[in-house]
Design an enzyme around this catalytic site. Structure first.
Site, PDB file in Angstrom:
ATOM      1  N   ASN A 157      44.152  33.525  44.005  1.00 46.47           N
ATOM      2  CA  ASN A 157      44.454  33.807  45.416  1.00 46.47           C
ATOM      3  C   ASN A 157      43.420  34.726  46.082  1.00 46.47           C
ATOM      4  OD1 ASN A 157      45.409  36.017  43.989  1.00 46.47           O
ATOM      5  ND2 ASN A 157      47.271  36.258  45.195  1.00 46.47           N
ATOM      6  N   GLU A 255      48.820  43.638  36.991  1.00 49.74           N
ATOM      7  CA  GLU A 255      49.176  43.573  38.413  1.00 49.74           C
ATOM      8  C   GLU A 255      49.882  42.230  38.580  1.00 49.74           C
ATOM      9  OE1 GLU A 255      49.386  42.449  41.788  1.00 49.74           O
ATOM     10  OE2 GLU A 255      47.203  42.442  42.050  1.00 49.74           O
ATOM     11  N   GLU A 462      44.842  50.019  40.394  1.00 51.68           N
ATOM     12  CA  GLU A 462      43.477  49.555  40.664  1.00 51.68           C
ATOM     13  C   GLU A 462      43.003  50.175  41.971  1.00 51.68           C
ATOM     14  OE1 GLU A 462      44.061  45.138  40.237  1.00 51.68           O
ATOM     15  OE2 GLU A 462      42.816  45.464  38.472  1.00 51.68           O
TER      16      GLU A 462
HETATM   17  C1  SIN Z   1      47.353  40.053  45.167  1.00 52.56           C
HETATM   18  O1  SIN Z   1      47.985  39.267  45.844  1.00 52.56           O
HETATM   19  O2  SIN Z   1      47.420  40.036  43.939  1.00 52.56           O
HETATM   20  C2  SIN Z   1      46.421  41.080  45.749  1.00 52.56           C
HETATM   21  C3  SIN Z   1      46.523  41.250  47.182  1.00 52.56           C
HETATM   22  C4  SIN Z   1      45.659  42.372  47.719  1.00 52.56           C
HETATM   23  O3  SIN Z   1      44.777  42.924  47.068  1.00 52.56           O
HETATM   24  O4  SIN Z   1      45.905  42.711  48.858  1.00 52.56           O
END
Ligand code: SIN
Length: 482
Positions: A157, A255, A462
């Site tokens: 994504n 995550e 992170e």
């Molecule tokens: C994610 O959807 O895993 C990360 C989204 C982001 O960094 O805003």
């Protein structure tokens, strides 16, 4: 003049990268453009043997890299970032082609991704230790030393940002890496790796393997040479990887999924709340772990908020990445549409009203109409993330009720509050079980803020000053002074 699409195709490389060498395999994986289904290229379907080679390369490169001058590592990160800036259009176009996100949004992701390289270049220069007197009369010195070769598994994504959010701190700390990008979007990672090579990153510090996730993940997690795993993706896969890391006791950061609540109180600026909901929800067509999955609005203003939101959502242009004015692209694959459809069907069965959208888009393929509903049961949306362009709005009556609902979820990644009452914002901001809480904003992601979750959304942070901690061990040296 080169079109963005052609600039993207110029950066497309159909090989993996081990010890600085391009690697091709006998069998190949096709990568398609989600907007059309057309194949844009292939990457090698590598297996256990090549993954072992990549691990050996990362392990061989580790001693020199981890002992290198952190200022030199910072300079390489900065040189890499300069090349990323220079190649923004090409990288964004490549990402738009393999992921489907609108080109303008992909450019935003390149800037976001590059922010991690720039931020962690600075952190490399601030790898500070401490001194302390010991009650034994000794002087204790602490050093923050690189954990070791890392396995970094990244999702489709955010093909650029999820990679640099891991590689920035890993390289700043002195770690080497084997990266496994998602099979749907490997080209952005390979292009970034090529730019890192051009920036002077020593061979073997960054290795990219493409292929079957379970096979490669199995080898990476079993290897005693890999000292750390960082994974961004679904909770079930994260759980499995964590189990696989247990026998070798690797450092792990995860995550994972979210089911973010967004709460709007009567005293909020409704127009602004709706605008920010759109920004947060429709990034990447609703395919983010942090986007609002369930919107709770105080009953008195629920219908009005939902009306304003539906108006804004109805105005979003759906289309291919390179079409003018497009704000919402296709979903990544067919089964993603099935899930959005199932979530919408559940809402309708529970009596929700569809205010805009309501099904697959007339363009066909992987396009879904941006959809807003009002009412129905929120239970499914506490348990599962939709990962698509559907915003369910649920009215609530009291603060306690809505906080209980927000927290009644296995997940705890992002959360959002809209209110003009600062006391309430602070009260709920603290009570809410989530790693992140946006107050009067739908956008919380930046390289300078700690990103991560609680509960089944994972652990570790992170970005920010905390991100590098995931890649260092604290070493104590005790000096007996005469
Ligand atoms: C994610 O959807 O895993 C990360 C989204 C982001 O960094 O805003």
């Amino acid at each position: 003049m080169t079109s963005p699409r052609d600039a993207g195709l110029k950066l497309l490389r159909e090989h993996a990268l081990i010890a600085g060498n391009p690697v091709t395999g006998a069998s190949r994986i096709a990568v398609d453009d989600p907007a059309t289904g057309d194949v844009i290229g292939h990457v090698p379907d590598l297996g256990a043997a090549e993954t072992e080679r990549a691990i050996t390369a990362a392990a061989d490169a580790f001693p020199d890299w981890s002992r290198s001058d952190p200022h030199a590592r910072a300079q390489i990160l900065r040189d890499w970032a300069a090349l990323v800036d220079e190649n923004t259009d090409g990288l964004a176009a490549l990402m738009a082609l393999e992921n489907g996100k609108p080109f303008a949004e992909a450019k935003g992701e390149v800037a976001y991704a590059n922010g991690f390289l720039k931020w962690f270049a600075g952190e490399a220069e601030r790898l500070l230790g401490e001194t302390q007197d010991s009650p034994l009369g000794h002087l204790i010195l602490t050093f923050r030393q690189a954990v070791g070769p890392c396995a970094l598994i990244t999702p489709w994504n955010f093909p650029a940002a999820m990679l640099t959010r891991k590689l920035g701190p890993a390289f700043a700390a002195g770690c080497t890496a084997v990266v496994k990008p998602a099979s749907q979007t490997p080209f952005t990672a390979i292009a970034l790796a090529e730019l890192a090579d051009r920036a002077g990153l020593p061979k073997g510090v960054l290795n990219v393997v493409t292929g079957d996730a379970a096979t490669i993940g199995g080898v990476l997690t079993a290897s005693p040479l890999i000292r750390k795993l960082s994974f961004t993706g679904s909770t079930p896969v994260g759980r499995k990887l964590a189990e696989q890391c247990a026998p070798t006791l690797k450092r792990v950061s995860m995550e994972l999924g979210g089911a973010a609540p967004l709460i709007v109180f009567t005293d909020a600026d409704l127009e602004h709340a709706a605008e920010e909901t759109v920004k947060g929800k429709f990034r990447n067509a609703g395919q983010t772990c942090v986007c609002p999955n369930r919107v709770y609005v105080e009953a008195l203003v629920a219908a009005e908020y939902a009306r304003v939101l539906a108006e804004k959502v109805a105005a979003l242009t759906v289309g291919g990445a390179f079409e003018d004015g497009v704000k919402v692209g296709p979903l990544i694959e067919d089964k993603a549409l099935d899930k959005v459809e199932a979530h919408l069907a559940a809402l309708k069965k529970d009596g929700a009203k569809v205010l805009t959208g309501g099904g697959r888009h007339e363009r066909g393929g992987r396009f879904f109409q941006p959809t807003v509903t009002l009412g129905g049961d929120d239970a499914l949306f506490r348990e599962e993330e939709t990962f698509g362009p559907l915003v369910p709005v649920f009215p609530f009556e009291s603060e306690d009720e809505v906080v209980a609902k927000a927290n009644d979820s296995p997940f705890g990644l992002a959360s959002y509050l809209f209110t003009r009452d600062l006391d309430r914002a602070m009260r709920i901001g603290r009570r809410i079980e989530a790693g992140m809480c946006g107050v009067n904003t739908g956008l919380i992601s930046t390289p300078v803020a700690p990103f991560g979750g609680v509960k089944q959304s994972g652990y570790g942070r992170e970005g920010s000053v905390h991100g590098i901690d995931e890649y260092v061990d604290v070493k104590a040296v005790t000096l007996a002074l005469k």
